[in-house]
Motif scaffolding. Structure first.
Motif, PDB file in Angstrom:
ATOM      1  N   GLY A   1      18.244 -17.318  10.601  1.00  0.00           N
ATOM      2  CA  GLY A   1      16.649 -18.074  11.145  1.00  0.00           C
ATOM      3  C   GLY A   1      17.051 -17.882  12.887  1.00  0.00           C
ATOM      4  N   ALA A   2      18.181 -18.139  13.578  1.00  0.00           N
ATOM      5  CA  ALA A   2      17.402 -17.721  15.305  1.00  0.00           C
ATOM      6  C   ALA A   2      17.738 -17.113  15.993  1.00  0.00           C
ATOM      7  CB  ALA A   2      18.701 -18.984  15.666  1.00  0.00           C
ATOM      8  N   VAL A   3      18.675 -15.763  15.633  1.00  0.00           N
ATOM      9  CA  VAL A   3      18.336 -14.467  16.236  1.00  0.00           C
ATOM     10  C   VAL A   3      17.871 -13.712  17.145  1.00  0.00           C
ATOM     11  CG1 VAL A   3      18.429 -12.176  15.489  1.00  0.00           C
ATOM     12  CG2 VAL A   3      19.907 -13.273  14.399  1.00  0.00           C
ATOM     13  N   PRO A   4      16.049 -13.996  16.386  1.00  0.00           N
ATOM     14  CA  PRO A   4      14.999 -13.441  17.425  1.00  0.00           C
ATOM     15  C   PRO A   4      14.877 -14.020  18.559  1.00  0.00           C
ATOM     16  CG  PRO A   4      14.439 -14.101  15.730  1.00  0.00           C
ATOM     17  CD  PRO A   4      15.780 -14.434  15.557  1.00  0.00           C
ATOM     18  N   LEU A   5      15.905 -15.484  18.746  1.00  0.00           N
ATOM     19  CA  LEU A   5      15.546 -16.619  20.019  1.00  0.00           C
ATOM     20  C   LEU A   5      16.678 -15.199  21.551  1.00  0.00           C
ATOM     21  CD1 LEU A   5      17.114 -19.940  19.096  1.00  0.00           C
ATOM     22  CD2 LEU A   5      14.835 -19.453  19.420  1.00  0.00           C
ATOM     23  N   VAL A   6      17.297 -14.448  20.659  1.00  0.00           N
ATOM     24  CA  VAL A   6      18.000 -13.139  21.691  1.00  0.00           C
ATOM     25  C   VAL A   6      17.029 -13.117  22.311  1.00  0.00           C
ATOM     26  CG1 VAL A   6      18.580 -11.789  20.791  1.00  0.00           C
ATOM     27  CG2 VAL A   6      20.178 -12.230  22.287  1.00  0.00           C
ATOM     28  N   TRP A   7      15.657 -12.159  22.135  1.00  0.00           N
ATOM     29  CA  TRP A   7      14.745 -11.708  23.124  1.00  0.00           C
ATOM     30  C   TRP A   7      13.841 -12.285  24.075  1.00  0.00           C
ATOM     31  CZ3 TRP A   7      14.393  -7.253  22.026  1.00  0.00           C
ATOM     32  CH2 TRP A   7      13.602  -6.421  20.790  1.00  0.00           C
ATOM     33  N   ALA A   8      14.951 -13.839  24.086  1.00  0.00           N
ATOM     34  CA  ALA A   8      14.549 -14.279  25.505  1.00  0.00           C
ATOM     35  C   ALA A   8      15.603 -13.834  26.094  1.00  0.00           C
ATOM     36  CB  ALA A   8      14.346 -15.903  25.121  1.00  0.00           C
ATOM     37  N   VAL A   9      16.451 -13.690  26.221  1.00  0.00           N
ATOM     38  CA  VAL A   9      17.511 -13.164  26.740  1.00  0.00           C
ATOM     39  C   VAL A   9      17.606 -12.013  27.396  1.00  0.00           C
ATOM     40  CG1 VAL A   9      20.616 -12.242  27.263  1.00  0.00           C
ATOM     41  CG2 VAL A   9      19.843 -14.205  25.607  1.00  0.00           C
ATOM     42  N   LEU A  10      16.814 -11.203  26.512  1.00  0.00           N
ATOM     43  CA  LEU A  10      16.493  -9.574  27.351  1.00  0.00           C
ATOM     44  C   LEU A  10      15.278  -9.813  27.957  1.00  0.00           C
ATOM     45  CD1 LEU A  10      16.795  -6.721  23.874  1.00  0.00           C
ATOM     46  CD2 LEU A  10      17.601  -6.802  26.380  1.00  0.00           C
ATOM     47  N   ALA A  11      14.133 -11.023  27.781  1.00  0.00           N
ATOM     48  CA  ALA A  11      13.110 -10.805  28.887  1.00  0.00           C
ATOM     49  C   ALA A  11      12.876 -11.363  29.853  1.00  0.00           C
ATOM     50  CB  ALA A  11      12.150 -11.652  28.114  1.00  0.00           C
ATOM     51  N   TYR A  12      14.032 -12.061  30.066  1.00  0.00           N
ATOM     52  CA  TYR A  12      14.241 -13.058  30.939  1.00  0.00           C
ATOM     53  C   TYR A  12      15.042 -12.161  32.228  1.00  0.00           C
ATOM     54  CZ  TYR A  12      16.195 -16.169  35.074  1.00  0.00           C
ATOM     55  OH  TYR A  12      15.987 -16.657  35.342  1.00  0.00           O
ATOM     56  N   GLY A  13      16.218 -11.067  31.278  1.00  0.00           N
ATOM     57  CA  GLY A  13      16.512 -10.139  32.136  1.00  0.00           C
ATOM     58  C   GLY A  13      15.974  -9.114  32.737  1.00  0.00           C
ATOM     59  N   LEU A  14      14.902  -8.846  32.082  1.00  0.00           N
ATOM     60  CA  LEU A  14      13.430  -8.043  32.108  1.00  0.00           C
ATOM     61  C   LEU A  14      12.800  -8.056  33.813  1.00  0.00           C
ATOM     62  CD1 LEU A  14      12.465  -5.299  31.972  1.00  0.00           C
ATOM     63  CD2 LEU A  14      10.808  -6.780  30.427  1.00  0.00           C
ATOM     64  N   PHE A  15      12.870  -9.655  33.647  1.00  0.00           N
ATOM     65  CA  PHE A  15      11.464 -10.666  34.705  1.00  0.00           C
ATOM     66  C   PHE A  15      12.529 -10.464  35.692  1.00  0.00           C
ATOM     67  CE2 PHE A  15      10.914 -14.428  36.592  1.00  0.00           C
ATOM     68  CZ  PHE A  15       9.304 -14.116  36.882  1.00  0.00           C
ATOM     69  N   ALA A  16      13.543 -10.906  35.538  1.00  0.00           N
ATOM     70  CA  ALA A  16      14.870 -11.254  36.724  1.00  0.00           C
ATOM     71  C   ALA A  16      14.972  -9.815  37.402  1.00  0.00           C
ATOM     72  CB  ALA A  16      16.201 -11.972  36.311  1.00  0.00           C
ATOM     73  N   GLY A  17      15.517  -8.824  36.725  1.00  0.00           N
ATOM     74  CA  GLY A  17      15.555  -7.982  37.147  1.00  0.00           C
ATOM     75  C   GLY A  17      14.607  -6.913  38.058  1.00  0.00           C
ATOM     76  N   PHE A  18      13.572  -7.143  37.702  1.00  0.00           N
ATOM     77  CA  PHE A  18      12.105  -6.619  38.000  1.00  0.00           C
ATOM     78  C   PHE A  18      10.959  -7.301  39.616  1.00  0.00           C
ATOM     79  CE2 PHE A  18      13.763  -3.144  34.214  1.00  0.00           C
ATOM     80  CZ  PHE A  18      13.810  -2.331  35.455  1.00  0.00           C
ATOM     81  N   PHE A  19      11.210  -8.120  38.609  1.00  0.00           N
ATOM     82  CA  PHE A  19      10.507  -8.829  39.613  1.00  0.00           C
ATOM     83  C   PHE A  19      10.945 -10.009  40.433  1.00  0.00           C
ATOM     84  CE2 PHE A  19       7.967  -7.334  35.102  1.00  0.00           C
ATOM     85  CZ  PHE A  19       6.522  -6.308  36.233  1.00  0.00           C
TER      86      PHE A  19
END
Length: 550
Positions: free
Chosen positions: A473-491
């Motif tokens: 049930g906690a699988v959607p939490l991994v989206w936070a890893v992608l979202a943070y990586g996107l934010f940190a990488g580009f912004f």
């Protein structure tokens, strides 16, 4: 019972077709009590961060003018928008002109995922049949889902407007910008209302609506780039729901009428969803799946082959989209380089310096496609959870197939498919860049730079698998890893995010080749971490019970 009394019940537009809508909306609100605030507050807080960061970066008119130079280039238009009012730039105009695009895209995702979650996913899980066995109209569930999406869009619009007004910006422009985000959410909620009728699979419905969102992003990018260059098909922006929200030109023109296009599009696609829902059976799609062969093919004799059979059709669509998208971005390499000459110092530094803009751009494209491949990986793991909750995993495990072999087969196929997508992205960007600049040597470097991100994507895949194995049930939490990586990488570099905070992302360690030297040590460490997480995922999946309902 007479024939006359039966006909209204069969007509989905009759009053009885909406019976129970209010109750279902209350149930959906209760079920999404966390997601609701996660989406709405998350988008508003993201705008708050952008606003505060820009206030610190652009303290003088000279700082603003340096950003304006970049925003007027094709590169600025591709990653931001048409740049209304940039001839007399202010902080608020830059915020909505460059960073507003990502809020609009996020709002679109919010709308389409909300509708799919409460319609096709519920139908696939078997809960819709139980609900419809009560006094509930045929269209009550779709209507309640659309009302929930509308409520989320409204709250998002008001929160974003409140953030901007609270920052001291013009009230009218803030309301226009917030309304644009809400209208974008409604447009893609309507899109999802139509796509959920097409296929019996929630993933296919979300994927189709997501493809429309991706096409809207690409059309807007091409149209805005043409607008900035004052040549080419700038009208393409007017074919995109994202473009309609940007055409309101907050803080510059403050025009409301483009949002009428978004509302008309939302109404038309929702009406299409209502109409097509009456032409299919419950649990089925408008396009029935083709019949399979009476006997399984000889090669379908292992968990690995089964995994390939399940993930293969989706990979075909992903491959086509990645190849076309990367080819388009690669072909604009030379025009982008010409525009980047006037970019602000922060952006030039981000891309590797004035003498390294070409390599910097190709390295940035590699990072972008790494996030796309990571999205594919996370969605693939979520599909494993759907297979389990819908009762198809348990019969497979009842045979001589072991749990490690089953999950390992899926992870092997998904891991190789992410590598394949990065290879295709490298080929598309490399061929396009080589054709645009006339330098054939770019092809090999670009492919290597894109493929080098595979270990970071594998680590994201392994983390998703670990959550699936231990707490599905906690699988959607991994989206936070992608979202943070996107934010940190580009912004992160542009907004001067601390280096420690940027290093948390698994995508921050490899190096954006060819602009940066590849770190072999980081490649090895990320691969080893991915292997360890995969082993832990296999062990956890072996110990836990199989879940047969969500």
């Amino acid at each position: 019972m007479t024939t006359a009394s039966v006909l209204p019940a069969r007509n989905g537009l009759a009053p009885g077709g909406l019976t129970g809508t209010g109750k279902l909306l209350v149930f959906m609100l209760r079920r999404d009590r966390v997601r609701f605030f996660g989406w709405t507050l998350g988008l508003a807080l993201l705008m708050t961060y952008f606003s505060s960061a820009m206030g610190a970066l652009a303290e003088t008119e000279e700082d603003l003018e340096s950003f304006a130079g970049f925003a007027r280039t094709p590169a600025g238009a591709m990653f931001g928008g048409p740049g209304f009012g940039f001839d007399a730039l202010t902080v608020e105009r830059f915020l909505v002109g460059e960073y507003g695009l990502y809020l609009l895209t996020g709002a679109g995702l919010m709308g389409l995922l909300t509708v799919v979650r409460h319609t096709r996913a519920e139908e696939r899980a078997g809960r819709t049949e139980l609900i419809r066995a009560n006094v509930v109209g045929r269209h009550a569930q779709l209507t309640a889902a659309l009302l929930l999406a509308t409520l989320m869009a409204t709250v998002t619009a008001l929160l974003i407007a409140a953030v901007m007004i609270g920052g001291g910006y013009d009230t009218t422009g803030s309301l226009v910008f917030g309304a644009g985000a809400g209208a974008c959410a409604l447009a893609f909620a309507g899109t999802a209302a139509a796509t959920v009728q097409m296929s019996a699979q929630p993933r296919a419905a979300a994927g189709t609506a997501g493809a429309v969102l991706g096409a809207a992003f690409a059309l807007r990018a091409l149209g805005d780039m043409a607008h900035v260059q004052q040549s080419g098909p700038s009208w393409l922006s007017w074919l995109s729901p994202i473009g309609w929200s940007q055409q309101t030109a907050p803080y510059t023109l403050d025009r409301w009428w483009p949002l009428l296009l978004s509302l008309a599009f939302a109404a038309a696609t929702a009406a299409l969803g209502y109409a097509t829902s009456m032409r299919r059976d419950l649990g089925a799609g408008l396009f029935p799946p083709r019949h399979g062969a009476p006997r399984a093919a000889p090669w379908l004799n292992s968990p690995l082959a089964l995994a390939f059979r399940l993930h293969g059709p989706g990979l075909v669509g992903w491959s086509a989209a990645v190849l076309l998208g990367s080819g388009a971005y690669g072909s604009f390499t030379q025009p982008l380089l010409d525009g980047l000459e006037d970019a602000p110092g922060e952006v030039v530094t981000l891309l590797g310096g004035a003498d390294n803009l070409l390599d910097g751009y190709l390295g940035t494209m590699g990072l972008m496609w790494a996030f796309v491949a990571g999205t594919h990986a996370v969605l693939a793991v979520q599909s494993l959870r759907n297979e389990e909750t819908e009762g198809r995993t348990e019969p497979v495990l009842a045979t001589a197939v072991g749990r490690r072999a089953l999950l390992g087969g899926h992870l092997t196929v998904v891991g190789l498919s992410t590598l394949w997508l990065l290879l295709l992205a490298g080929l598309g960007d490399g061929i396009g860049a080589a054709a645009s600049t006339g330098d054939a040597g770019l092809l090999g470097e670009t492919v290597l730079g894109h493929v080098a991100h595979a270990p970071a994507v594998w680590l994201v895949l392994a983390l998703a698998a670990l959550l699936y194995g231990a707490a599905p049930g906690a699988v959607p939490l991994v989206w936070a890893v992608l979202a943070y990586g996107l934010f940190a990488g580009f912004f992160g570099p542009l907004l001067e995010l601390p280096e420690v905070a940027q290093s948390v992302s698994p995508f921050a360690h490899i190096g954006e080749y060819p602009a940066e030297t590849l770190s072999v040590a980081s490649l090895a460490v990320l691969t080893a971490l991915a292997a360890l997480c995969t082993a832990a995922a296999l062990a956890a999946f072996r110990r836990r019970d199989v879940v047969t309902q969500a």
